[in-house]
Design an enzyme around this catalytic site. Sequence first.
Site, PDB file in Angstrom:
ATOM      1  N   LYS A 165       0.828  -1.195   0.000  1.00 25.38           N
ATOM      2  CA  LYS A 165       0.000   0.000   0.000  1.00 25.38           C
ATOM      3  C   LYS A 165       0.876   1.265   0.000  1.00 25.38           C
ATOM      4  CE  LYS A 165      -3.545  -2.747  -0.106  1.00 25.38           C
ATOM      5  NZ  LYS A 165      -4.387  -3.244   0.976  1.00 25.38           N
TER       6      LYS A 165
HETATM    7  C1  LIG Z   1      -5.347  -4.333   1.378  1.00 29.32           C
HETATM    8  C2  LIG Z   1      -6.807  -4.089   1.465  1.00 29.32           C
HETATM    9  C3  LIG Z   1      -7.565  -4.411   2.603  1.00 29.32           C
HETATM   10  C4  LIG Z   1      -6.993  -5.177   3.750  1.00 29.32           C
HETATM   11  O1  LIG Z   1      -5.878  -4.586   4.273  1.00 29.32           O
HETATM   12  P1  LIG Z   1      -5.016  -5.351   5.418  1.00 29.32           P
HETATM   13  O2  LIG Z   1      -4.278  -4.231   6.060  1.00 29.32           O
HETATM   14  O3  LIG Z   1      -4.133  -6.298   4.679  1.00 29.32           O
HETATM   15  O4  LIG Z   1      -5.958  -6.029   6.318  1.00 29.32           O
HETATM   16  C5  LIG Z   1      -8.890  -4.063   2.628  1.00 29.32           C
HETATM   17  N1  LIG Z   1      -9.476  -3.454   1.585  1.00 29.32           N
HETATM   18  C6  LIG Z   1      -8.787  -3.149   0.459  1.00 29.32           C
HETATM   19  C7  LIG Z   1      -9.487  -2.445  -0.662  1.00 29.32           C
HETATM   20  C8  LIG Z   1      -7.442  -3.474   0.361  1.00 29.32           C
HETATM   21  O5  LIG Z   1      -6.770  -3.219  -0.762  1.00 29.32           O
END
Ligand SMILES: *Cc1c(COP(=O)(O)O)cnc(C)c1O
Length: 386
Positions: A188
Amino acid sequence: MIPYGRQSLDTADFHAVQQALRSDWLTQGPAIPAFEQALATRMGAPFAVASNSATSSLHLACLALGLQPGDSLWTSPNTFVASANCARYCGADVDFVDIDPATRNLSAERLKDKLVQAKRNGRLPKIVVPVHFAGHPCNMEAIGALSQEFGFRVIEDASHAVGATYQGEPVGCGTFSDVTIFSFHPVKIITTAEGGAALCRDPAIAAAMARLRSHGIVRGAELTSGSTDPWAYEQVELGFNYRMTELQAALGLSQLAKLDAFIERRRAIRRAYDDAFADLGQLRLPVEREDVRCAWHLYAVAVNNPAWRRPLFEALRAADLGVQVHYIPVHTQPYYRALGFAPGMFPAAEDYYARAISLPMFPAMTDGDVATVIDVVRKAVHAVCR
Ligand SMILES: *Cc1c(COP(=O)(O)O)cnc(C)c1O
């Protein structure tokens, strides 16, 4: 292999984590509130509650907004499964709202149509979760107006959109929603290895999320018994251990200082791709609406003919590009099919999925990496998409 996304860490990050590791606190110390305060300040929200993942933060937000068995939560089918699963953790039902093919985000028009019908059937949702796909904010003004008209709460899944803006304001400030969720997974925008946060304006929602993050336990002035025992704590509801560690929070603080630079680099890579692929009629390039500043978590192209998707994907992987597909529509997953969903129910999301490929996009890409991706993609498109 150039992956589709990866973390950007520097010596300041390593130093911050080492300092936390050498401190008195490995968890439940000062770095977590410091990170929360910095996030809240940067995003223009009064409260931020950090956790061990965006998935946990989505669950905490649903609980804090009172989602229960018998309620329903609506989200986009073009998302990671966690955006929907948070409702299932609360025993609530899930439904989906099809996407706008241009932005690939939950469509405010489809949402309105579905709400009108649900009102007639007496099945209005309690919560709607718009997902800012690829870091492009949804049409929040329209969704916010619908939430007033139809009486539902809004949780923005901004896992992709840390550092994005909507109508000139940071995503997370909460003008049109109740809670905004960020993910700090390494692919991210900024990372804490694993981690997430929920931003909100309502002190009661923030307090509920903080309490549920740590077992549903309260201390001090919040004790229902009024006990003055210095050791006193009470479990007042069933919570979880969803806490972030000090190491993660220290990394998050260090990463947050680089957020603007990360977004600038992502935007520069996007411009380079747009220029280089503008003449490729075989590809539909991602768009950015005028009232947003996209964080460009993903640079996702769609091929004009779905028959080209798999051979193009394979050609790019064979040339060492770690391309990915975002997303297999959530309603077509076996778990959701067993709940009654089937292919064909959300045709715009399914059509986009059939064409989608996410190209490498992360700030640590060098100009050489970008040139390599451009060269490989152009050659593969000419070889395969005919
Ligand atoms: C990555 C992601 C999540 C989950 O994130 P984590 O921190 O891995 O739990 C939820 N929603 C979206 C749209 C994502 O891309």
